[in-house]
Design a protein around this motif. Structure first.
Motif, PDB file in Angstrom:
ATOM      1  N   UNK A 101      49.472  45.396  30.206  1.00 58.63           N
ATOM      2  CA  UNK A 101      49.522  46.062  31.506  1.00 58.63           C
ATOM      3  C   UNK A 101      49.190  45.033  32.575  1.00 58.63           C
ATOM      4  N   UNK A 102      49.681  45.273  33.773  1.00 57.37           N
ATOM      5  CA  UNK A 102      49.439  44.331  34.874  1.00 57.37           C
ATOM      6  C   UNK A 102      48.974  45.102  36.099  1.00 57.37           C
ATOM      7  N   UNK A 103      48.025  44.538  36.818  1.00 56.79           N
ATOM      8  CA  UNK A 103      47.613  45.138  38.090  1.00 56.79           C
ATOM      9  C   UNK A 103      47.300  43.987  39.045  1.00 56.79           C
ATOM     10  N   UNK A 104      47.446  44.252  40.330  1.00 58.37           N
ATOM     11  CA  UNK A 104      47.172  43.188  41.293  1.00 58.37           C
ATOM     12  C   UNK A 104      45.784  43.319  41.907  1.00 58.37           C
ATOM     13  N   UNK A 105      45.119  42.184  41.993  1.00 54.04           N
ATOM     14  CA  UNK A 105      43.903  42.118  42.790  1.00 54.04           C
ATOM     15  C   UNK A 105      44.382  41.809  44.203  1.00 54.04           C
ATOM     16  N   UNK A 106      44.214  42.728  45.111  1.00 53.68           N
ATOM     17  CA  UNK A 106      44.925  42.577  46.390  1.00 53.68           C
ATOM     18  C   UNK A 106      44.349  41.493  47.292  1.00 53.68           C
ATOM     19  N   UNK A 107      43.071  41.198  47.110  1.00 57.04           N
ATOM     20  CA  UNK A 107      42.488  40.061  47.825  1.00 57.04           C
ATOM     21  C   UNK A 107      41.729  39.224  46.812  1.00 57.04           C
ATOM     22  N   UNK A 108      41.746  37.915  46.980  1.00 53.80           N
ATOM     23  CA  UNK A 108      41.072  37.041  46.021  1.00 53.80           C
ATOM     24  C   UNK A 108      39.605  36.945  46.416  1.00 53.80           C
ATOM     25  N   UNK A 109      38.814  37.881  45.892  1.00 53.15           N
ATOM     26  CA  UNK A 109      37.419  37.941  46.326  1.00 53.15           C
ATOM     27  C   UNK A 109      36.438  37.709  45.188  1.00 53.15           C
ATOM     28  N   UNK A 110      36.900  36.997  44.171  1.00 50.48           N
ATOM     29  CA  UNK A 110      35.988  36.598  43.098  1.00 50.48           C
ATOM     30  C   UNK A 110      36.271  37.289  41.776  1.00 50.48           C
ATOM     31  N   UNK A 111      35.698  36.689  40.713  1.00 49.65           N
ATOM     32  CA  UNK A 111      35.922  37.187  39.352  1.00 49.65           C
ATOM     33  C   UNK A 111      35.397  38.617  39.186  1.00 49.65           C
ATOM     34  N   UNK A 112      34.240  38.914  39.781  1.00 45.94           N
ATOM     35  CA  UNK A 112      33.681  40.274  39.686  1.00 45.94           C
ATOM     36  C   UNK A 112      34.603  41.285  40.347  1.00 45.94           C
ATOM     37  N   UNK A 113      35.152  40.902  41.475  1.00 43.38           N
ATOM     38  CA  UNK A 113      36.084  41.761  42.210  1.00 43.38           C
ATOM     39  C   UNK A 113      37.352  41.985  41.382  1.00 43.38           C
ATOM     40  N   UNK A 114      37.821  40.948  40.703  1.00 41.01           N
ATOM     41  CA  UNK A 114      39.005  41.079  39.841  1.00 41.01           C
ATOM     42  C   UNK A 114      38.727  42.053  38.706  1.00 41.01           C
ATOM     43  N   UNK A 115      37.553  41.940  38.085  1.00 44.69           N
ATOM     44  CA  UNK A 115      37.214  42.824  36.957  1.00 44.69           C
ATOM     45  C   UNK A 115      37.107  44.281  37.431  1.00 44.69           C
ATOM     46  N   UNK A 116      36.627  44.476  38.656  1.00 46.26           N
ATOM     47  CA  UNK A 116      36.541  45.851  39.204  1.00 46.26           C
ATOM     48  C   UNK A 116      37.910  46.528  39.235  1.00 46.26           C
ATOM     49  N   UNK A 117      38.951  45.733  39.418  1.00 41.35           N
ATOM     50  CA  UNK A 117      40.313  46.304  39.469  1.00 41.35           C
ATOM     51  C   UNK A 117      40.729  46.898  38.121  1.00 41.35           C
ATOM     52  N   UNK A 118      39.941  46.603  37.081  1.00 37.94           N
ATOM     53  CA  UNK A 118      40.280  47.097  35.735  1.00 37.94           C
ATOM     54  C   UNK A 118      39.611  48.428  35.422  1.00 37.94           C
ATOM     55  N   UNK A 119      38.879  48.979  36.368  1.00 41.48           N
ATOM     56  CA  UNK A 119      38.035  50.151  36.080  1.00 41.48           C
ATOM     57  C   UNK A 119      38.815  51.315  35.459  1.00 41.48           C
ATOM     58  N   UNK A 120      39.937  51.708  36.065  1.00 42.74           N
ATOM     59  CA  UNK A 120      40.615  52.899  35.531  1.00 42.74           C
ATOM     60  C   UNK A 120      41.317  52.588  34.206  1.00 42.74           C
ATOM     61  N   UNK A 121      41.722  51.347  33.998  1.00 41.59           N
ATOM     62  CA  UNK A 121      42.305  50.943  32.700  1.00 41.59           C
ATOM     63  C   UNK A 121      41.246  51.040  31.600  1.00 41.59           C
ATOM     64  N   UNK A 122      40.045  50.588  31.890  1.00 39.79           N
ATOM     65  CA  UNK A 122      38.992  50.517  30.874  1.00 39.79           C
ATOM     66  C   UNK A 122      38.407  51.891  30.584  1.00 39.79           C
ATOM     67  N   UNK A 123      38.198  52.693  31.636  1.00 44.19           N
ATOM     68  CA  UNK A 123      37.582  54.006  31.433  1.00 44.19           C
ATOM     69  C   UNK A 123      36.167  53.869  30.902  1.00 44.19           C
ATOM     70  N   UNK A 124      35.825  54.686  29.898  1.00 44.70           N
ATOM     71  CA  UNK A 124      34.450  54.743  29.418  1.00 44.70           C
ATOM     72  C   UNK A 124      34.282  54.020  28.079  1.00 44.70           C
ATOM     73  N   UNK A 125      34.891  52.850  27.976  1.00 40.25           N
ATOM     74  CA  UNK A 125      34.847  52.118  26.699  1.00 40.25           C
ATOM     75  C   UNK A 125      34.294  50.710  26.921  1.00 40.25           C
ATOM     76  N   UNK A 126      33.724  50.109  25.871  1.00 36.15           N
ATOM     77  CA  UNK A 126      33.398  48.684  25.990  1.00 36.15           C
ATOM     78  C   UNK A 126      34.698  47.885  26.040  1.00 36.15           C
ATOM     79  N   UNK A 127      34.668  46.734  26.676  1.00 34.88           N
ATOM     80  CA  UNK A 127      35.902  45.941  26.801  1.00 34.88           C
ATOM     81  C   UNK A 127      35.577  44.450  26.821  1.00 34.88           C
TER      82      UNK A 127
END
Ligand code: UTP
Length: 289
Positions: A101-127
């Motif tokens: 799956x692919x999603x865009x981080x709309x602004x380059x605001x750091x690795x933590x910000x990029x990982x936040x974009x994965x929230x709905x993909x990850x849901x309630x699971x370890x990743x």
């Protein structure tokens, strides 16, 4: 808690300024090691560790990564017509490696910000998180070693190695207590430490396995080093609250985001390459006589 780790996130939306101008129009994650782009090595590592679903975080101009993992019908047909069946099969296999799956981080605001974009993909699971420019080559997939740590201890796991006193200021530094061979408890960490802030020479290098509560922590984490939302800062909160596990992984790591790392990966893997390895070794010998 469900301890099965089946999802992985690969942040690959950075600007790659250390690899300019190569990374101006070609994502650094697509730079090859001999004949395979870095990101493919990383996806293959995740798959070898039992990951089935992978989200790659991209941004504008990085569509080429999506194309790379797509089915290339014309190319495969042409190769089959020419009798190059093995090459055709290899190409076809790339598009079946995992559910990608692919999603865009709309602004380059750091690795933590990029990982936040994965929230709905990850849901309630370890990743798992595999940094898109860190290629790790080894018999036992590095992220698999971390997944085993997660399954055993039920806590977030970071992949670590010891780095030099001079290098640590560019990485992270961890407070660690030994638990077993190559495994530690982590109680604190600091990103890009000043000399007086160094906790140990153990540093997070390119891989981690995180519980889903990291997203709530990330939401509340202020920007850190470089004015960016740092994943390490969120992991620091997690480590201080409930401790984390560090696994000193086996395998050799190459920083494909740096010129030296890129060259080291290419030289070392070229020497092991079944098709060109011995010719390349001879070439290097001739070069240095
Ligand atoms: P780096 O800090 O190495 O990437 O992030 P960078 O910012 O591209 O590097 P330089 O310093 O400008 O050369 C590690 C990984 O996190 C991704 C990068 O693509 C890389 O794979 N990343 C970083 C993101 O996805 N988003 C960001 O905002 C920052």
């Amino acid at each position: 808690m469900d301890k099965q780790v089946k999802k992985a996130v690969i942040p690959a939306a950075g600007l790659g300024t250390r690899m300019l101008p190569a990374s101006k129009a070609c994502p650094k994650e697509m730079l090859p090691i001999v004949d395979k782009p870095a990101i493919q090595y990383i996806v293959e590592e995740a798959v070898a560790a039992g990951i089935t679903d992978i989200l790659i975080i991209t941004n504008r101009g990085k569509e080429v990564m999506e194309d790379h993992f797509d089915h290339s019908v014309e190319l495969e047909e042409m190769l089959r017509r020419r009798g190059k069946l093995q090459q055709a099969d290899e190409l076809a296999a790339i598009s079946h490696l995992a559910n990608l799956f692919f999603i865009r981080q709309k602004e380059t605001r750091g690795l933590g910000h990029a990982v936040l974009a994965a929230r709905s993909f990850v849901g309630d699971e370890p990743f798992a998180v595999l940094y898109g420019d860190d290629v790790i080559i080894g018999e036992d997939p590095a992220v698999g070693q971390m997944i085993r740590g997660y399954e055993k201890y039920g806590k977030g796991v970071v992949g670590v190695k010891q780095v030099s006193q001079e290098a640590i200021v560019k990485y992270s530094s961890l407070a660690v207590e030994p638990l077993e061979n190559r495994v530690f408890r982590v109680t604190d960490m600091v990103e890009k430490p000043k000399k007086e802030e160094i906790l140990s020479l153990y540093s997070i290098l390119g891989r981690c396995v995180l519980p889903p509560n990291i997203f709530d922590i990330l939401e509340k984490t202020p920007n850190g080093a470089g004015g960016e939302l740092q994943l390490t800062d969120a992991m620091k909160t997690l480590a201080r609250a409930e401790s984390m596990i560090a696994v000193e992984f086996t395998g050799k790591r190459y920083d494909m985001g740096s010129k030296l790392g890129f060259l080291q990966a290419n030289v070392e893997l070229a020497l092991q390459h079944p098709e060109i390895g011995s010719d390349f070794a001879q070439y290097l010998k001739d070069l240095f006589v």
